[in-house]
Design a protein around this motif. Sequence first.
Motif, PDB file in Angstrom:
ATOM      1  N   GLU A 232       0.584  -1.412  -0.356  1.00  0.00           N
ATOM      2  CA  GLU A 232      -0.065   0.036  -0.335  1.00  0.00           C
ATOM      3  C   GLU A 232       0.680   0.942   0.077  1.00  0.00           C
ATOM      4  OE1 GLU A 232      -3.008  -0.762   2.691  1.00  0.00           O
ATOM      5  OE2 GLU A 232      -2.402  -2.450   3.128  1.00  0.00           O
ATOM      6  N   PHE A 233       0.289   2.559  -0.340  1.00  0.00           N
ATOM      7  CA  PHE A 233       0.943   3.516  -0.360  1.00  0.00           C
ATOM      8  C   PHE A 233       0.077   4.249   0.620  1.00  0.00           C
ATOM      9  CE2 PHE A 233       2.481   1.798  -4.487  1.00  0.00           C
ATOM     10  CZ  PHE A 233       3.399   2.443  -4.417  1.00  0.00           C
ATOM     11  N   LYS A 234      -0.423   4.143   0.778  1.00  0.00           N
ATOM     12  CA  LYS A 234      -1.703   5.317   1.942  1.00  0.00           C
ATOM     13  C   LYS A 234      -1.471   4.388   4.015  1.00  0.00           C
ATOM     14  CE  LYS A 234      -3.763   8.453  -1.187  1.00  0.00           C
ATOM     15  NZ  LYS A 234      -5.295   8.755  -1.349  1.00  0.00           N
ATOM     16  N   LYS A 235      -1.080   5.315   4.392  1.00  0.00           N
ATOM     17  CA  LYS A 235      -1.278   4.024   5.912  1.00  0.00           C
ATOM     18  C   LYS A 235      -1.776   6.007   6.713  1.00  0.00           C
ATOM     19  CE  LYS A 235      -0.560  -0.270   5.802  1.00  0.00           C
ATOM     20  NZ  LYS A 235      -1.240  -1.069   6.135  1.00  0.00           N
ATOM     21  N   THR A 236      -2.593   5.175   7.861  1.00  0.00           N
ATOM     22  CA  THR A 236      -3.199   5.881   8.850  1.00  0.00           C
ATOM     23  C   THR A 236      -2.493   5.098  10.394  1.00  0.00           C
ATOM     24  OG1 THR A 236      -4.813   7.152   7.845  1.00  0.00           O
ATOM     25  CG2 THR A 236      -6.037   7.126   9.688  1.00  0.00           C
ATOM     26  N   ILE A 237      -1.938   5.828  10.965  1.00  0.00           N
ATOM     27  CA  ILE A 237      -1.839   5.533  12.419  1.00  0.00           C
ATOM     28  C   ILE A 237      -2.402   6.041  13.340  1.00  0.00           C
ATOM     29  CG2 ILE A 237      -0.128   3.578  11.479  1.00  0.00           C
ATOM     30  CD1 ILE A 237       1.926   6.351  13.362  1.00  0.00           C
ATOM     31  N   ILE A 238      -2.626   5.171  14.405  1.00  0.00           N
ATOM     32  CA  ILE A 238      -3.693   5.912  16.001  1.00  0.00           C
ATOM     33  C   ILE A 238      -2.484   6.120  16.499  1.00  0.00           C
ATOM     34  CG2 ILE A 238      -5.432   6.239  17.702  1.00  0.00           C
ATOM     35  CD1 ILE A 238      -6.913   4.838  15.108  1.00  0.00           C
ATOM     36  N   LEU A 239      -2.325   7.501  17.470  1.00  0.00           N
ATOM     37  CA  LEU A 239      -1.810   7.875  18.911  1.00  0.00           C
ATOM     38  C   LEU A 239      -2.395   7.958  19.585  1.00  0.00           C
ATOM     39  CD1 LEU A 239       1.010   8.491  20.820  1.00  0.00           C
ATOM     40  CD2 LEU A 239       0.896  10.651  19.784  1.00  0.00           C
ATOM     41  N   LYS A 240      -2.809   6.539  20.385  1.00  0.00           N
ATOM     42  CA  LYS A 240      -3.512   7.092  21.881  1.00  0.00           C
ATOM     43  C   LYS A 240      -3.542   7.215  22.752  1.00  0.00           C
ATOM     44  CE  LYS A 240      -3.330   2.167  21.638  1.00  0.00           C
ATOM     45  NZ  LYS A 240      -4.100   0.676  22.343  1.00  0.00           N
ATOM     46  N   GLY A 241      -3.862   7.594  24.352  1.00  0.00           N
ATOM     47  CA  GLY A 241      -4.053   8.778  25.312  1.00  0.00           C
ATOM     48  C   GLY A 241      -2.597   7.761  26.083  1.00  0.00           C
ATOM     49  N   ASP A 242      -1.712   6.815  26.187  1.00  0.00           N
ATOM     50  CA  ASP A 242      -0.660   5.918  26.604  1.00  0.00           C
ATOM     51  C   ASP A 242       0.123   6.590  25.654  1.00  0.00           C
ATOM     52  OD1 ASP A 242      -1.033   4.346  24.750  1.00  0.00           O
ATOM     53  OD2 ASP A 242      -1.797   2.335  26.402  1.00  0.00           O
ATOM     54  N   ASN A 243       0.688   7.099  24.531  1.00  0.00           N
ATOM     55  CA  ASN A 243       1.866   7.240  23.478  1.00  0.00           C
ATOM     56  C   ASN A 243       1.964   6.006  22.793  1.00  0.00           C
ATOM     57  OD1 ASN A 243       1.747  10.104  25.011  1.00  0.00           O
ATOM     58  ND2 ASN A 243       3.672   9.790  25.744  1.00  0.00           N
ATOM     59  N   SER A 244       0.382   5.405  23.042  1.00  0.00           N
ATOM     60  CA  SER A 244       1.181   3.425  21.829  1.00  0.00           C
ATOM     61  C   SER A 244       0.366   4.140  20.628  1.00  0.00           C
ATOM     62  CB  SER A 244       1.317   2.396  22.357  1.00  0.00           C
ATOM     63  OG  SER A 244      -0.420   2.721  22.693  1.00  0.00           O
ATOM     64  N   PHE A 245       0.862   3.192  19.676  1.00  0.00           N
ATOM     65  CA  PHE A 245       0.484   3.840  17.914  1.00  0.00           C
ATOM     66  C   PHE A 245       0.140   2.241  17.681  1.00  0.00           C
ATOM     67  CE2 PHE A 245       3.947   6.801  18.403  1.00  0.00           C
ATOM     68  CZ  PHE A 245       4.155   7.440  17.872  1.00  0.00           C
ATOM     69  N   GLU A 246      -1.246   2.436  17.063  1.00  0.00           N
ATOM     70  CA  GLU A 246      -1.327   0.927  16.077  1.00  0.00           C
ATOM     71  C   GLU A 246      -1.750   1.532  15.007  1.00  0.00           C
ATOM     72  OE1 GLU A 246      -4.770  -0.265  18.682  1.00  0.00           O
ATOM     73  OE2 GLU A 246      -6.455   1.239  18.012  1.00  0.00           O
ATOM     74  N   GLU A 247      -2.198   0.976  14.197  1.00  0.00           N
ATOM     75  CA  GLU A 247      -2.508   0.863  13.103  1.00  0.00           C
ATOM     76  C   GLU A 247      -4.567   0.812  12.708  1.00  0.00           C
ATOM     77  OE1 GLU A 247      -2.932  -1.429   8.580  1.00  0.00           O
ATOM     78  OE2 GLU A 247      -1.259  -2.075   9.856  1.00  0.00           O
TER      79      GLU A 247
END
Length: 222
Positions: free
Chosen positions: A205-220
């Motif tokens: 893929e050429f596009k990605k969205t990731i989330i920065l959560k409240g505990d400073n961790s990331f997830e796709e």
Amino acid sequence: MLSGEKYTLTLKNQSSQFQKFTIFQTFHDPSESSVKPLPLAWIVGAAAPAGKNASSSSEFAWRTTCNVAIINSYHMGNELLSTNSVEMPVDKSGENGFAVTYFGDFPFGAPSFVGSIMDGEKGFLLIQSDRKVPSPERQYDENCYLKIGFSMAGKQVSVADLHPDVLYRFSLDPVYRIVTGEFYPGQIIGDDPYEKSYAVKFGDEFKKTIILKGDNSFEESK
């Protein structure tokens, strides 16, 4: 100029805190050379805090246009610095092999690319230095340092020391990583930020969205 693929990364901040972060790159296949490249803070950014009824996001888009540079930095005392460099385009889909030498009397000369090496390898950047490149000890004694700098989209990605008579082999298949914290562009990424970083896996893929959560961790983002 060689054109590369276009990538887009969107970061959604779900944290209630203002966040600073950097995107940097490492490589699937590390250099087989004895001199290892150091990853640098490539893109530095920030995200506003999110709230109950508010969303916050930052988007970054780039093309994988790459260059390699040989850099000469001569520290002439405490207040005077002389820097020169020479740059070459890198074709990520082709074979890239460059020969490097040093012209003139060190430290008053300059490094240069002097052509290609015959055994270029697709997917890798090969650089062969000759014996005219001064030794690390000589560079230290003269307070003049030679580096190999690799950049993408006009921003420096990694740097390695230039030593004599060494074949450098760098993968052109990057792993994009992101970590929170305060960084400046070109800052060396140490072990601690690396261990805390999150690998953004684009795959095909050429596009990605990731989330920065409240505990400073990331997830796709799903």
